[in-house]
Enzyme design. Structure first.
Site, PDB file in Angstrom:
ATOM      1  CB  SER A 183      -0.948  -0.005   1.194  1.00  0.00           C
ATOM      2  OG  SER A 183      -0.198   0.033   2.390  1.00  0.00           O
ATOM      3  CG  HIS A 211      -4.232  -1.771  -1.276  1.00  0.00           C
ATOM      4  ND1 HIS A 211      -4.861  -0.543  -1.285  1.00  0.00           N
ATOM      5  CD2 HIS A 211      -3.774  -1.945  -0.018  1.00  0.00           C
ATOM      6  CE1 HIS A 211      -4.769   0.009  -0.086  1.00  0.00           C
ATOM      7  NE2 HIS A 211      -4.125  -0.822   0.703  1.00  0.00           N
ATOM      8  CE  LYS A 242      -7.376  -1.063   1.972  1.00  0.00           C
ATOM      9  NZ  LYS A 242      -7.008  -2.175   2.848  1.00  0.00           N
TER      10      LYS A 242
HETATM   11  C1  LIG Z   1      -6.886  -2.627   4.205  1.00  0.00           C
HETATM   12  C2  LIG Z   1      -6.138  -3.883   4.303  1.00  0.00           C
HETATM   13  C3  LIG Z   1      -6.524  -4.875   5.217  1.00  0.00           C
HETATM   14  C4  LIG Z   1      -7.633  -4.675   6.217  1.00  0.00           C
HETATM   15  O1  LIG Z   1      -8.873  -4.786   5.615  1.00  0.00           O
HETATM   16  P1  LIG Z   1     -10.189  -4.539   6.502  1.00  0.00           P
HETATM   17  O2  LIG Z   1     -11.242  -5.289   5.778  1.00  0.00           O
HETATM   18  O3  LIG Z   1     -10.396  -3.063   6.541  1.00  0.00           O
HETATM   19  O4  LIG Z   1      -9.902  -5.102   7.851  1.00  0.00           O
HETATM   20  C5  LIG Z   1      -5.834  -6.068   5.192  1.00  0.00           C
HETATM   21  N1  LIG Z   1      -4.794  -6.276   4.355  1.00  0.00           N
HETATM   22  C6  LIG Z   1      -4.395  -5.328   3.485  1.00  0.00           C
HETATM   23  C7  LIG Z   1      -3.254  -5.612   2.572  1.00  0.00           C
HETATM   24  C8  LIG Z   1      -5.046  -4.111   3.443  1.00  0.00           C
HETATM   25  O5  LIG Z   1      -4.628  -3.173   2.593  1.00  0.00           O
END
Ligand SMILES: *Cc1c(COP(=O)(O)O)cnc(C)c1O
Length: 400
Positions: A183, A211, A242
């Site tokens: 990220s 992502h 996301k």
């Molecule tokens: C955002 C993210 C998470 C967490 O996801 P949630 O559903 O908000 O708990 C886990 N792993 C990665 C790589 C992320 O970018």
């Protein structure tokens, strides 16, 4: 009793503030979208959401969610195995696993929980996990909850991966765990090479594709599609929080027996409430939409490429890549951390909302502003952002 810890907490908070690391939360007074209103009354263009496909407030998603509320009710007041499984949960599991090209999928309240519950049931102390040094916090924590031996891989370093696969050849099972996309950099994991090495050394591959799911690859299936290894990855964890509507929820998709095993053994699944039906219904709507057309991911790709080109032409140091996470780097300037922060705050005055990141979130000397593009951005939004970057860039002597 509270007195002692209170003083320590106050002191700790003061230290965080003095180090410039205190995280303020900006309060939004509108829907999430390309344009948001914030509590100061200002309307700004939003370039820092994970709303990659613009689905967070998409009319079709709102409609699916409110229909879901009517059809399935508000809450289930139960975990899945007692009385928390509705048809809509089973439908979502089927649609997600089909979309990802996997056998089956199991839902969690968040991807954080999916990662917390995926390793421990499958691997014991006789096993080994090889984990990328930049993996997400939830992957790190999930591995901590598991008794397997842990080997930290130099970020995306395939020589190091092969060395660690050789080093662990006596383990009962080996699993390579990686984020599909990292990220802070927008780096895309070399899953093709990882799967080749996994095949050669008889290891399993797990990818956290939070992502990427919904937009990376020609039809948006994710990093495994982008790297042409669909069918060769054993486990995928991902989020619905996301690109897929952005509310909450996550899943593990994978080989049939593994998912069946997780339903019996995974603690965040067994001991935490089921996903709200309205969220499940909206995510089903998203899966249907993305299975029918690649229009949104195509627009996102176009936006991402346009922004990268315009910023490069303007003279900015962009970390090269092919992802809507676009880091604008300030490392070649003195006091890069302050510069990135000042730059972001000046951009806000121009109506562009982005965030500056510096040490310890990213390595020393690699301070950056991370821009995230969305399919909800129109060309005029992108032009406005680049113009603002150019104006501030000249004022702060970042470009000439
Ligand atoms: C955002 C993210 C998470 C967490 O996801 P949630 O559903 O908000 O708990 C886990 N792993 C990665 C790589 C992320 O970018």
């Amino acid at each position: 009793m509270y007195g002692t810890i209170r003083e320590d907490l106050k002191k700790g908070l003061q230290e965080i503030r003095e180090a410039g690391l205190y995280k303020e939360e900006r309060v939004i007074t509108s829907h999430q979208g390309p344009e948001i209103r914030v509590s100061t009354g200002q309307t700004v263009l939003n370039f820092c959401a994970n709303n990659y496909l613009g689905l967070s407030s998409h009319p079709r998603v709102l409609e699916a969610a409110s229909q879901g509320l009517k059809d399935w009710g508000y809450g289930m007041s139960s975990v899945r195995f007692i009385c928390g499984t509705q048809e809509i949960h089973k439908t979502l599991e089927k649609k997600v696993s089909d979309f990802l090209g996997m056998d089956d999928a199991i839902l969690f309240a968040a991807c954080f929980d999916a990662n917390g519950g995926v390793f421990e049931p499958l691997l014991d102390r006789d096993c080994a996990i090889i984990t990328d040094s930049l993996n997400h916090a939830s992957v790190i924590d999930g591995i901590r909850l598991c008794k397997a031996q842990r080997y930290i891989l130099k970020h995306m370093d395939m020589d190091d991966l092969e060395a660690k696969l050789k080093e662990t050849q006596n383990a009962k099972y080996r699993l390579i765990a990686t984020d599909g996309v990292f990220s802070m950099d927008g780096d895309i994991a070399p899953l093709d090479k990882i799967c080749d090495l996994a095949d050669k050394h008889d290891a399993l591959v797990m990818v956290d594709d939070s992502h990427a799911t919904g937009f990376l690859g020609k039809t948006g299936r994710g990093t495994h599609e982008y790297r042409a290894v669909m069918g060769r990855v054993d486990l995928i964890t991902t989020t619905f929080g996301k690109a897929l509507g952005g509310a909450s929820g996550g899943c593990v998709a994978g080989q049939a027996e593994m998912i069946t095993w997780l339903r019996q053994k995974s603690r965040p699944y067994l001991f935490s409430n089921t996903l709200p039906p309205a969220v499940a219904a909206a995510t089903v709507g998203v899966m249907d939409l993305l299975s029918k057309t690649t229009e949104l991911r195509d627009k996102l790709e176009k936006n991402q490429k346009m922004f990268r080109k315009m910023m490069t032409d303007a003279g900015f140091d962009i970390r090269p890549g092919d992802h809507p996470i676009v880091p604008i780097m300030f490392g070649k300037f003195e006091n890069d951390a302050k510069l990135a922060q000042d730059f972001a705050s000046r951009l806000l005055d121009e109506g562009i909302y982005v965030i500056g990141f510096s040490y310890p979130v990213v390595p020393h000397g690699q301070a950056r502003i991370r821009v995230q593009l969305s399919a909800a951005h129109e060309e005029e939004h992108i032009t406005k952002a680049v113009n603002a970057f150019t104006k501030i860039g000249k004022e702060l002597k970042v470009i000439s």
